[in-house]
Design a protein around this motif. Structure first.
Motif, mmCIF file in Angstrom:
data_model
loop_
_atom_site.group_PDB
_atom_site.id
_atom_site.type_symbol
_atom_site.label_atom_id
_atom_site.label_comp_id
_atom_site.label_asym_id
_atom_site.label_seq_id
_atom_site.Cartn_x
_atom_site.Cartn_y
_atom_site.Cartn_z
ATOM 1 N N PRO A 129 30.843 43.636 44.140
ATOM 2 C CA PRO A 129 30.072 42.719 43.136
ATOM 3 C C PRO A 129 30.403 43.072 41.774
ATOM 4 C CG PRO A 129 28.605 43.751 44.834
ATOM 5 C CD PRO A 129 30.129 44.403 44.928
ATOM 6 N N LEU A 130 31.018 44.090 41.311
ATOM 7 C CA LEU A 130 31.237 44.488 39.989
ATOM 8 C C LEU A 130 32.660 43.654 39.532
ATOM 9 C CD1 LEU A 130 30.503 48.152 39.445
ATOM 10 C CD2 LEU A 130 29.193 46.312 38.618
ATOM 11 N N GLY A 131 33.335 43.342 40.623
ATOM 12 C CA GLY A 131 34.829 42.530 40.392
ATOM 13 C C GLY A 131 34.585 41.128 40.310
ATOM 14 N N ILE A 132 33.371 40.555 40.726
ATOM 15 C CA ILE A 132 33.170 39.263 41.088
ATOM 16 C C ILE A 132 33.665 38.180 39.860
ATOM 17 C CG2 ILE A 132 30.951 39.049 40.822
ATOM 18 C CD1 ILE A 132 32.759 37.524 43.717
ATOM 19 N N SER A 133 33.151 38.822 38.898
ATOM 20 C CA SER A 133 33.528 38.009 37.735
ATOM 21 C C SER A 133 34.941 37.773 37.320
ATOM 22 C CB SER A 133 32.676 38.700 36.284
ATOM 23 O OG SER A 133 32.884 38.008 35.023
ATOM 24 N N SER A 134 35.630 38.925 37.356
ATOM 25 C CA SER A 134 37.146 38.839 37.096
ATOM 26 C C SER A 134 37.782 38.026 38.059
ATOM 27 C CB SER A 134 37.675 40.406 37.298
ATOM 28 O OG SER A 134 37.252 41.011 36.169
ATOM 29 N N PHE A 135 37.234 38.121 39.309
ATOM 30 C CA PHE A 135 37.769 37.200 40.597
ATOM 31 C C PHE A 135 37.431 35.485 40.314
ATOM 32 C CE2 PHE A 135 36.493 34.982 44.389
ATOM 33 C CZ PHE A 135 37.726 34.842 45.250
ATOM 34 N N ASN A 141 54.722 24.995 38.280
ATOM 35 C CA ASN A 141 53.388 24.835 38.335
ATOM 36 C C ASN A 141 52.699 24.618 39.554
ATOM 37 O OD1 ASN A 141 53.777 24.848 35.367
ATOM 38 N ND2 ASN A 141 54.139 22.735 35.223
ATOM 39 N N VAL A 142 53.367 23.788 40.251
ATOM 40 C CA VAL A 142 52.641 23.923 41.818
ATOM 41 C C VAL A 142 52.421 25.086 42.500
ATOM 42 C CG1 VAL A 142 52.722 22.847 44.242
ATOM 43 C CG2 VAL A 142 53.356 21.393 42.080
ATOM 44 N N VAL A 143 53.326 25.993 42.483
ATOM 45 C CA VAL A 143 53.239 27.425 42.981
ATOM 46 C C VAL A 143 52.479 28.219 42.190
ATOM 47 C CG1 VAL A 143 54.737 29.047 43.640
ATOM 48 C CG2 VAL A 143 55.578 27.063 43.845
ATOM 49 N N PHE A 144 52.235 27.930 40.942
ATOM 50 C CA PHE A 144 51.293 28.808 39.973
ATOM 51 C C PHE A 144 50.116 29.229 40.561
ATOM 52 C CE2 PHE A 144 48.958 29.558 36.099
ATOM 53 C CZ PHE A 144 49.300 30.666 35.837
ATOM 54 N N PRO A 145 49.403 28.390 40.936
ATOM 55 C CA PRO A 145 48.055 28.933 41.416
ATOM 56 C C PRO A 145 47.853 29.725 42.751
ATOM 57 C CG PRO A 145 48.007 26.522 41.430
ATOM 58 C CD PRO A 145 49.616 26.879 41.248
ATOM 59 N N VAL A 146 49.121 29.900 43.610
ATOM 60 C CA VAL A 146 49.249 30.910 44.430
ATOM 61 C C VAL A 146 49.224 32.378 44.135
ATOM 62 C CG1 VAL A 146 50.893 31.849 46.012
ATOM 63 C CG2 VAL A 146 50.553 29.385 45.899
ATOM 64 N N THR A 147 50.035 32.562 42.865
ATOM 65 C CA THR A 147 50.202 33.679 42.009
ATOM 66 C C THR A 147 48.611 34.339 41.514
ATOM 67 O OG1 THR A 147 50.703 33.070 40.102
ATOM 68 C CG2 THR A 147 52.436 33.622 41.741
ATOM 69 N N ILE A 148 47.921 33.140 41.018
ATOM 70 C CA ILE A 148 46.567 33.463 40.627
ATOM 71 C C ILE A 148 45.667 33.798 41.781
ATOM 72 C CG2 ILE A 148 44.743 32.531 39.334
ATOM 73 C CD1 ILE A 148 47.294 33.049 37.656
ATOM 74 N N ILE A 149 45.761 33.298 42.943
ATOM 75 C CA ILE A 149 44.967 33.515 43.993
ATOM 76 C C ILE A 149 45.211 34.946 44.184
ATOM 77 C CG2 ILE A 149 44.626 33.150 46.480
ATOM 78 C CD1 ILE A 149 45.348 30.175 46.259
ATOM 79 N N ALA A 150 46.450 35.685 44.385
ATOM 80 C CA ALA A 150 46.703 37.031 44.582
ATOM 81 C C ALA A 150 46.188 37.704 43.400
ATOM 82 C CB ALA A 150 48.036 36.812 44.667
ATOM 83 N N LEU A 151 46.396 37.149 42.067
ATOM 84 C CA LEU A 151 45.766 38.187 41.021
ATOM 85 C C LEU A 151 44.250 38.202 41.036
ATOM 86 C CD1 LEU A 151 46.152 39.548 38.201
ATOM 87 C CD2 LEU A 151 46.454 37.267 36.991
ATOM 88 N N ALA A 152 43.620 37.133 41.287
ATOM 89 C CA ALA A 152 42.342 37.093 41.481
ATOM 90 C C ALA A 152 41.727 38.175 42.535
ATOM 91 C CB ALA A 152 41.627 35.603 42.036
ATOM 92 N N LEU A 153 42.569 38.249 43.691
ATOM 93 C CA LEU A 153 41.859 39.073 44.688
ATOM 94 C C LEU A 153 42.196 40.595 44.057
ATOM 95 C CD1 LEU A 153 42.987 37.421 47.911
ATOM 96 C CD2 LEU A 153 40.649 37.827 47.275
ATOM 97 N N SER A 154 43.205 40.920 43.357
ATOM 98 C CA SER A 154 43.810 41.987 42.931
ATOM 99 C C SER A 154 42.685 42.496 41.985
ATOM 100 C CB SER A 154 44.859 42.002 42.195
ATOM 101 O OG SER A 154 46.067 41.425 43.044
ATOM 102 N N LEU A 155 42.084 41.631 40.916
ATOM 103 C CA LEU A 155 41.281 42.004 39.966
ATOM 104 C C LEU A 155 39.681 42.135 40.725
ATOM 105 C CD1 LEU A 155 42.268 39.924 37.116
ATOM 106 C CD2 LEU A 155 42.800 42.421 37.540
ATOM 107 N N LEU A 156 39.573 41.446 41.862
ATOM 108 C CA LEU A 156 38.099 41.631 42.528
ATOM 109 C C LEU A 156 37.853 43.051 42.969
ATOM 110 C CD1 LEU A 156 35.433 40.777 43.914
ATOM 111 C CD2 LEU A 156 37.004 40.162 45.936
ATOM 112 N N VAL A 157 39.092 43.598 43.427
ATOM 113 C CA VAL A 157 38.975 45.003 44.200
ATOM 114 C C VAL A 157 39.265 45.882 42.697
ATOM 115 C CG1 VAL A 157 40.165 46.638 45.364
ATOM 116 C CG2 VAL A 157 39.573 44.470 46.322
#
Length: 475
Positions: free
Chosen positions: A241-247, A56-72
């Motif tokens: 800008p079009l990916g910012i909401s997913s990010f 659970n402590v590490v989980f946010p790290v994968t979400i940060i990576a996913l957020a950047l992935s979806l931004l792009v």
């Protein structure tokens, strides 16, 4: 670009189109969420609840990576769909090439940052003295797969927009299947514990990334060239800008979990539950919540190519019909989820290992209270993605920011001061109710503008003028 390649977007029945695109998208996002869930289930039974606390402590790290992935990825997918509606093949291939370049560079940089600041990151996300050793072991191995994880998730959005949602789903399913097979072998047979769970995950991610590379060389609506990869700031100004909401949808989970984890450790230590029980339980609840959000985002993001194409082609009535169908589907998902969380919280938490009475007591409270407004949350998040699909990144970003930052974070910090650690759980439903009201106001305004565009134009020749009129209206 072949002008007839996507004509079915404007002709095929909406329900059938949404099923065709949304189901594979849902499956892809679910599989991404299940990577962590599968690890947690096996770790809970092979290592114990402190191991679960570490994930659970590490989980946010994968979400940060996913957020950047979806931004792009989601940004490029939305722009690609609009290009398809406008029959603009030149912009299409350049947008994908630039997306590949920026996500590759971002993934390498992020991995280096994680490696250098490992302990600071873990402490920041709420690691305790009891689970720090497990967290270090899991984190150190898991970040090796970050570049593959980010590339796969970013490219899958583009693959879906290219009209191949089944391929995106299949490549992710294969990776998850490998993870599921290797997890018990690494944890129970080889006795590698946290390290084994991380290595199983990485192996699946590498295979999925290689499949995404294979697809890009054989795409339907674009052909990548050397010129595709030349950095183009004008293209990036459209994509990001079009990916910012997913990010923001994903990064908000990171911010909320960071604040929530630290609050739970502080106020949990002052309660009968202690620090580790609330930290572990809420982490599991957030991962189950992520499963629901994967379905919600899957419906909305799966519909994104359909919305974008019809918006780009000027089919305003069809855009509104897609929105209505999407809202009905999201309401049903939210309602079913709420019934499950209210009626069967103990059964859900027991999937992650059976613990003592206090653990189960807090788990029941967490599911019933924190996820009590899940129906409203589902609708609000899908509205945000719809706004992104029609090229309205500012409104989409505002809606995401309002719930996840302006409301959730302050509520998480303030509420436990009133009545201890359990009061923290009320931050979720309060934020859901207020942000739902904001979503209703936003969408009422957008739908009125679409009505005016439909009444005043209706011919594809007037598309650009219609879109400009919508922008001038401030929507």
């Amino acid at each position: 670009m072949n002008q007839d390649s996507n004509h079915y977007m404007a002709e095929e029945p909406i329900g059938r189109l949404m099923l065709r695109f949304s189901i594979p998208c849902i499956m892809s996002l679910l599989v991404s969420a299940l990577y962590n869930i599968v690890d947690q289930i096996f770790i809970g039974r092979g290592v114990g609840f402190l191991g679960n606390g570490a994930t659970n402590v590490v989980f946010p790290v994968t979400i940060i990576a996913l957020a950047l992935s979806l931004l792009v990825g989601d940004g490029c997918a939305a722009f690609l769909s609009i290009c398809q509606g406008r029959m603009d093949g030149e912009q299409a291939h350049k947008s994908v090439g630039n997306a590949v370049g920026i996500i590759t560079a971002s993934a390498i940089l992020l991995t280096l940052v994680f490696a250098v600041f490992r302990d600071r990151i873990l402490v920041g996300f709420g690691a305790t003295a009891n689970n720090m050793g497990y967290a270090r072991e899991y984190f150190s191995c898991l970040i090796i797969g970050i570049p593959f994880f980010m590339f796969t998730n970013s490219m899958n959005s583009i693959i879906r927009a290219d009209g191949s949602p089944q391929f995106a789903m299949g490549s992710t399913l294969i990776g998850c299947f490998i993870n599921v097979i290797l997890d018990p072998i690494a944890i129970f047979v080889l006795g590698w514990g946290m390290k084994g769970a991380a290595l199983a995950t990485i192996t699946g991610q590498i295979v999925s990334a290689l499949l995404a590379v294979y697809y890009l060389a054989r795409a339907k609506s674009f052909r990548l060239k050397k010129s595709s990869f030349i950095p183009d700031t004008a293209i990036l100004k459209h994509i990001l800008p079009l990916g910012i909401s997913s990010f923001l949808t994903q990064i908000s989970i990171v911010v909320i979990m960071a604040v929530m984890n630290n609050v739970l450790v502080i106020y949990g230590a002052q309660s009968k539950y202690g620090a580790d029980i609330p930290l572990t339980v809420v982490g599991i609840v957030m991962k189950v919540f992520q499963i629901v959000i994967s379905i919600v985002v899957g419906i909305a993001a799966g519909s994104q190519p359909i919305v974008g194409y019809n918006y780009g082609a000027g089919h305003w009535h069809r855009v509104k019909s897609i929105f209505r169908t999407m809202m009905m589907a999201e309401f049903c998902v939210g309602l079913i989820s709420m019934i499950c969380f209210e009626a069967f919280p103990l059964q859900i938490i027991n999937l992650f290992g059976s613990e003592d009475g206090l653990y189960n007591e807090f788990a029941v409270l967490a599911f019933r209270i924190f996820l009590g407004g899940i129906v409203l949350c589902c609708i609000q998040k899908s509205c945000s993605i719809f706004l992104q699909s029609i090229g309205r990144p500012t409104l989409s970003m505002m809606l995401s920011l309002f719930r996840d930052f302006i409301l959730s974070v302050p509520l998480t910090l303030i509420l436990p001061r009133l009545s201890g650690v359990t009061m923290t759980l009320y931050s979720g439903p309060i934020a859901d109710v207020v942000s739902f009201g904001a979503a209703v106001l936003f969408m009422y305004r957008i739908l009125r503008e679409l009505d005016r565009l439909e009444d005043s134009a209706g011919e594809p020749a007037d598309i650009q003028g219609n879109i400009r009129s919508l922008e001038k209206a401030g929507c």
